[in-house]
Design an enzyme around this catalytic site. Structure first.
Site, PDB file in Angstrom:
ATOM      1  N   TYR A   1       0.820  -1.215   0.000  1.00 25.41           N
ATOM      2  CA  TYR A   1       0.000   0.000   0.000  1.00 25.41           C
ATOM      3  C   TYR A   1       0.859   1.272   0.000  1.00 25.41           C
ATOM      4  CZ  TYR A   1      -3.959  -3.055   1.156  1.00 25.41           C
ATOM      5  OH  TYR A   1      -4.919  -4.034   1.141  1.00 25.41           O
TER       6      TYR A   1
ATOM      7  N   LYS B   1       3.685 -15.435   1.588  1.00 20.96           N
ATOM      8  CA  LYS B   1       3.724 -16.339   0.435  1.00 20.96           C
ATOM      9  C   LYS B   1       5.167 -16.498  -0.006  1.00 20.96           C
ATOM     10  CE  LYS B   1       0.616 -16.975  -2.682  1.00 20.96           C
ATOM     11  NZ  LYS B   1       0.010 -18.308  -2.564  1.00 20.96           N
TER      12      LYS B   1
ATOM     13  N   ASP C   1      -2.737 -18.231   1.348  1.00 19.68           N
ATOM     14  CA  ASP C   1      -3.949 -18.835   0.773  1.00 19.68           C
ATOM     15  C   ASP C   1      -4.445 -19.972   1.658  1.00 19.68           C
ATOM     16  OD1 ASP C   1      -1.529 -19.937   0.020  1.00 19.68           O
ATOM     17  OD2 ASP C   1      -2.187 -20.597  -1.954  1.00 19.68           O
TER      18      ASP C   1
ATOM     19  N   ASP D   1      -5.053  -7.249   5.815  1.00 18.96           N
ATOM     20  CA  ASP D   1      -6.297  -6.564   5.471  1.00 18.96           C
ATOM     21  C   ASP D   1      -7.370  -7.609   5.142  1.00 18.96           C
ATOM     22  OD1 ASP D   1      -8.057  -4.619   4.779  1.00 18.96           O
ATOM     23  OD2 ASP D   1      -6.952  -3.861   3.049  1.00 18.96           O
TER      24      ASP D   1
ATOM     25  N   ASP E   1     -10.490  -9.205   7.931  1.00 16.74           N
ATOM     26  CA  ASP E   1     -11.919  -9.076   7.601  1.00 16.74           C
ATOM     27  C   ASP E   1     -12.585 -10.445   7.558  1.00 16.74           C
ATOM     28  OD1 ASP E   1     -11.898  -6.383   7.535  1.00 16.74           O
ATOM     29  OD2 ASP E   1     -12.516  -6.171   5.452  1.00 16.74           O
TER      30      ASP E   1
END
Ligand code: NAD
Length: 360
Positions: A140, A190, A222, A246, A250
Site C-alpha cells: 500500500y 507467500k 492462501d 487486510d 476481515d
C-alpha cells in the site's frame, strides 16, 4: 501516576459509542483505575469546527497521552471536501504521526452470539484469535507505483517492499502477545512465490530466537484463508503483512457475526516501556442509525478493554469488562444489530452501557 486517555469521539455513532465507553472509564475509576480523560474533535467534527480533520493541538495531545480511544469518523456530509481534509485523513494522520505500525484485531466469539455467525456453532463457539497486521509498510505504500502509458498499453504498478526491521518489530509484537495468550504464533506470507515472503519467513525465524518459549508455525496466506474458515480454533496469534492482514482480518471478523462487536488496537514502537496506542471499533460512523441511540457500544467498550490490557497494564480490569459484556449477552440483552429472536431483549445504546456498567 494517573493515566491520561485522549477520547476522540469523531462523527455519527462515534459520539454515542464513545460516551458509553467514557461511562465505563468512570466506573473503572471507582474500582481503582486512576485515569483522567479529555475529549477532543477529530474527523468531520474537527473539519467543521477548525477546517482540518486533525489539528496540530489535538495531535500534540495524542502524543502526550498514554492511550487514545476513538469512536468513528466520516459521513456523506463531507463527500465533496478535498481528499486531504476529509474525515478519514484525520485518522490516517494520527496513525502516521504516531507511527502505529501494528494493528491488532481480535476475533472473539461470545458463546451467546455463536449463532450469529454464518459458520456452524461448534466451529466458532468460544473462538478467540488475534490477527496482528503490519500497518505502515508493504504494497500500500511501496514505490514505484502508478499508472502509465507504454507502447504495450496502459501499465499499472504497485510495489511490495519490506525492510527487515519492519518485519522484526511486528514479529516482536506478535510473540509478546502470544505470551499473554496461548503461546502460539502463526506467521503468514507467500514465501513460495514472493521475495518479501522469503525475507519475512527468515526474519520471523531469527526474531523467534528471543521468544523460543513461544510456538512458531509458518503458513502460506492462501492456506491460512482456508484454515480460518475450516478450523479457526487452531490459531492463537496470526502475524502477517499489510495486504494479507487486510484480507485475513476481515475474513476472521466475519466469523464473529457482527460489526458492532469488533474492537481493534493500533500500536507503535516501545519506548522506555511505553508505546503509543490507538483503540477503536472496526465499524464506521453508521450514518443510517446515527443520533438515534441504536448503535451497539460493545465494539468500543471492548476497544477500551484492549487499552486496559495492552497500554495501561490493567489486565484484571480488562477481564472485568469482558466478563460484564459476556454476562449481558448471555442474559439475552441485544442492540438491534445483534437482535435475532423474540426471546431476547432489545435495548438502546445507552441502556446497553447501563447494563454493562452494572455488571462490572
Ligand atoms: P459502517 O461501519 O459505518 O456501517 C455499516 C453498517 O453496519 C450500517 O448499516 C450500520 O448501521 C451498521 N453498524 C456499524 N456499526 C454499528 C454499531 N456499532 N451498531 C449497530 N450497527 C452498526 O460502514 P459504512 O456505512 O460503509 O460507512 C459509513 C461512514 O463511516 C463512511 O463515511 C466511512 O468512510 C466511515 N468509516 C469510518 C471508519 C473508521 O472511522 N474507522 C471505518 C469504516 C467506515
Amino acid at each position: 501516576m494517573s493515566s491520561k486517555i485522549l477520547v476522540l469521539p469523531g462523527d455519527g455513532i462515534g459520539v454515542e459509542v464513545a460516551d458509553q465507553a467514557i461511562r465505563v472509564i468512570d466506573k473503572l475509576n471507582e474500582l481503582g483505575l486512576d485515569a483522567t480523560y479529555e475529549k477532543e474533535l477529530v474527523g468531520g467534527a474537527s473539519y467543521d469546527a477548525n477546517g482540518e480533520p486533525l489539528t496540530s493541538e489535538v495531535l500534540e495531545k495524542a502524543k502526550q497521552s498514554d492511550a487514545i480511544l476513538l469512536g468513528a469518523v466520516g459521513g456523506s456530509k463531507w463527500d465533496d471536501v478535498e481528499r486531504s481534509k476529509r474525515p478519514e485523513a484525520g485518522l490516517l494522520g494520527l496513525r502516521k504521526e504516531l507511527e502505529l505500525f501494528a494493528n491488532l484485531r481480535p476475533a472473539l466469539v461470545f458463546e451467546a452470539l455463536a449463532s450469529a455467525s454464518t459458520l456452524k456453532d461448534e466451529v466458532v463457539s468460544n473462538l478467540d484469535i488475534m490477527i496482528v497486521r503490519e500497518l505502515t509498510g508493504g504494497v500500500y505504500f511501496g514505490q514505484p507505483r502508478g499508472i502509465e502509458d507504454t507502447s504495450d498499453g496502459k501499465k499499472a504498478v504497485d510495489t511490495q517492499v519490506y525492510y527487515d526491521y519492519e518485519i522484526d518489530r511486528i514479529a516482536r509484537v506478535a510473540f509478546d502477545l502470544a505470551r499473554k495468550r496461548n503461546n502460539k504464533v502463526t506467521s503468514v506470507e507467500k514465501a513460495n512465490v514472493m521475495e518479501t515472503g522469503v525475507l519475512w519467513r527468515q526474519v520471523v525465524k531469527d526474531t523467534h530466537q528471543d521468544f523460543s518459549d513461544v510456538q512458531l508455525e509458518n503458513m502460506l496466506a492462501d492456506n491460512c484463508a482456508m484454515q480460518l474458515v475450516r478450523n479457526p480454533k487452531q490459531f492463537d496469534v496470526i502475524v502477517t503483512d499489510n495486504l494479507f492482514g487486510d484480507l485475513l482480518s476481515d475474513c476472521a471478523a466475519m466469523l464473529t457475526g457482527s460489526l458492532g462487536m469488533l474492537p481493534s488496537a493500533s500500536l507503535g514502537a516501545e519506548n522506555n516501556g511505553k508505546r503509543h496506542g490507538l483503540f477503536e471499533p472496526v465499524h464506521g460512523s453508521a450514518p443510517d442509525i446515527a443520533g438515534q441511540d441504536k448503535a451497539n457500544p460493545i465494539a468500543t467498550i471492548l476497544s477500551l478493554s484492549m487499552m486496559l490490557k495492552y497500554n495501561l497494564n490493567q489486565s484484571e480490569l480488562s477481564d472485568k469488562v469482558e466478563s460484564a459484556v459476556q454476562k449481558v449477552l448471555s442474559e439475552g440483552f441485544r442492540t438491534g444489530d445483534i437482535y435475532t429472536s423474540e426471546n431476547q431483549t432489545l435495548v438502546s445504546c445507552s441502556k446497553m452501557g447501563d447494563l454493562i456498567i452494572e455488571r462490572i
